[in-house]
Design a protein around this motif. Structure first.
Motif, mmCIF file in Angstrom:
data_model
loop_
_atom_site.group_PDB
_atom_site.id
_atom_site.type_symbol
_atom_site.label_atom_id
_atom_site.label_comp_id
_atom_site.label_asym_id
_atom_site.label_seq_id
_atom_site.Cartn_x
_atom_site.Cartn_y
_atom_site.Cartn_z
ATOM 1 N N HIS A 228 0.667 -1.178 0.202
ATOM 2 C CA HIS A 228 -0.055 -0.224 0.009
ATOM 3 C C HIS A 228 0.807 0.765 -0.314
ATOM 4 O O HIS A 228 1.966 1.438 0.437
ATOM 5 C CB HIS A 228 -0.805 0.143 1.047
ATOM 6 N N GLN A 229 -0.066 2.317 -0.449
ATOM 7 C CA GLN A 229 0.803 3.423 -0.550
ATOM 8 C C GLN A 229 0.101 4.866 -0.321
ATOM 9 O O GLN A 229 -0.913 4.762 -0.108
ATOM 10 C CB GLN A 229 1.228 3.893 -2.115
ATOM 11 N N VAL A 230 0.863 5.963 0.672
ATOM 12 C CA VAL A 230 0.037 6.989 0.762
ATOM 13 C C VAL A 230 0.965 7.849 0.340
ATOM 14 O O VAL A 230 2.486 7.565 -0.662
ATOM 15 C CB VAL A 230 -0.054 7.116 2.405
ATOM 16 N N ALA A 231 1.097 9.320 0.911
ATOM 17 C CA ALA A 231 1.345 10.249 0.571
ATOM 18 C C ALA A 231 2.005 11.452 1.655
ATOM 19 O O ALA A 231 1.235 11.829 2.419
ATOM 20 C CB ALA A 231 1.365 11.187 -1.035
ATOM 21 N N LEU A 232 2.671 12.442 1.411
ATOM 22 C CA LEU A 232 3.150 13.522 2.579
ATOM 23 C C LEU A 232 3.619 14.691 1.675
ATOM 24 O O LEU A 232 3.468 14.509 0.175
ATOM 25 C CB LEU A 232 4.435 13.020 3.630
ATOM 26 N N LEU A 233 2.536 15.286 2.097
ATOM 27 C CA LEU A 233 2.444 17.190 1.186
ATOM 28 C C LEU A 233 3.222 17.514 2.287
ATOM 29 O O LEU A 233 2.726 18.459 3.301
ATOM 30 C CB LEU A 233 1.280 17.850 1.140
#
Length: 314
Positions: A228-233
């Motif tokens: 699974h992948q998520v992201a940070l801004l």
């Protein structure tokens, strides 16, 4: 910019990548001053109690698997996006003071991080050095060309657990069976259990279009591995003046909301996977609200770590 697809790719030998880059269409916006929304578009409680609750959640976290005792999370993103700074910022929260545990560079033209470095977040108990079950992995940044940044082959080698700790990345020397310390038969504990893409919010409107192609090619391969992948801004305090002066307004800022939409288009993922953060950069003292935002990001990541273990129960 494109990765070197002439190299053998772990667990992806049957995958064919189109030579013609995909066109990434993203909405345009300008960063400036806009009215704040009447209420937060994501609910966050900004308080000391919330900070302590989130810290305890991370301290008590255990991977939902009997095969491992630690969750390995890999941070990937452009040079200067704030990967190392995020690792140091999270460790700062648990250390009770601002520290730079992951060495952070100041140049955005070349990656300061050259090796695979895994950092166990410490501060699980009364003793500050007691480890939690969270390991954040730092790697070379994605550059403007494959000669200056992480290659697809090496990124997948890290994720599949073949890359040895401390490996010095070099586009001319891909990770392989002849690499010193190469892990021939990686176990679940050697692999990465969640990938976090890190995007600089202050540059999201000016990234080269080729970054969108690169990110989405990466995501295609990583998804096929079941990770699974998520992201940070990151750098949200530099994106919006209101947020810069008061981080609690991050979810009332239309500018931040638009920047997240832009990041979502760049990465090819829904905004629900993306969370904003403010890393500690020039500060010498911790800030309660900055801690809350960082800890919310960690909590978000750990949710997807557990999904990996739930999906891979044997």
């Amino acid at each position: 910019m494109a990765f070197n697809f002439g190299l053998p790719v772990p667990d992806a030998s049957s995958t064919i990548i189109e030579s013609k880059p995909k066109t990434v269409t993203v909405p345009q916006f300008s960063l400036g001053v806009t009215p704040l929304l009447a209420k937060q578009w994501r609910n966050v409680e900004w308080s000391k109690e919330e900070r302590e609750t989130l810290m305890e959640s991370v301290r008590s976290f255990k991977p939902a698997s009997e095969m491992v005792t630690e969750a390995r999370v890999l941070l990937i993103g452009p040079v200067g996006a704030g990967k190392s700074s995020f690792i140091s910022s999270v460790q700062s929260v648990f250390s009770g003071r601002v520290i730079n545990r992951a060495m952070v560079g100041s140049s955005s033209s070349s990656s300061f991080t050259k090796k695979l470095c895994s950092f166990t977040i410490r501060g699980a108990g009364e003793k500050a050095d007691e480890p939690t079950s969270l390991v954040l992995c730092d790697v070379m940044g994605v550059g403007e060309s494959e000669t200056t940044g992480l290659t697809l082959h090496d990124a997948l080698s890290v994720i599949t657990g073949h890359a040895p700790e401390g490996h010095q990345f070099s586009p001319e020397q891909p990770i392989g069976s002849d690499t010193v310390g190469y892990v021939k038969k990686p176990s679940t504990r050697d692999k990465v259990h969640c990938v976090v893409f890190v995007v600089d919010g202050s540059k999201v409107n000016s990234y080269a279009k080729s970054f969108g192609t690169t990110f989405q090619q990466l995501r295609d391969h990583i998804s096929k591995l079941g990770v699974h992948q998520v992201a940070l801004l990151t750098h949200v305090d530099q994106v919006c003046r209101a947020t810069g002066s008061d981080i609690t307004q991050v979810y009332q800022s239309q500018i931040i909301q638009q920047a997240m939409v832009k990041a979502a288009a760049l990465l090819g993922m829904a905004t629900s996977y993306i969370v904003p953060v403010k890393n500690y950069c020039s500060e010498l003292d911790l800030d309660e609200n900055t801690d809350v935002l960082l800890l919310k990001a960690v909590d978000h990541i750990l949710q997807y770590v557990n999904l990996y273990f739930q999906d891979n129960r044997e």
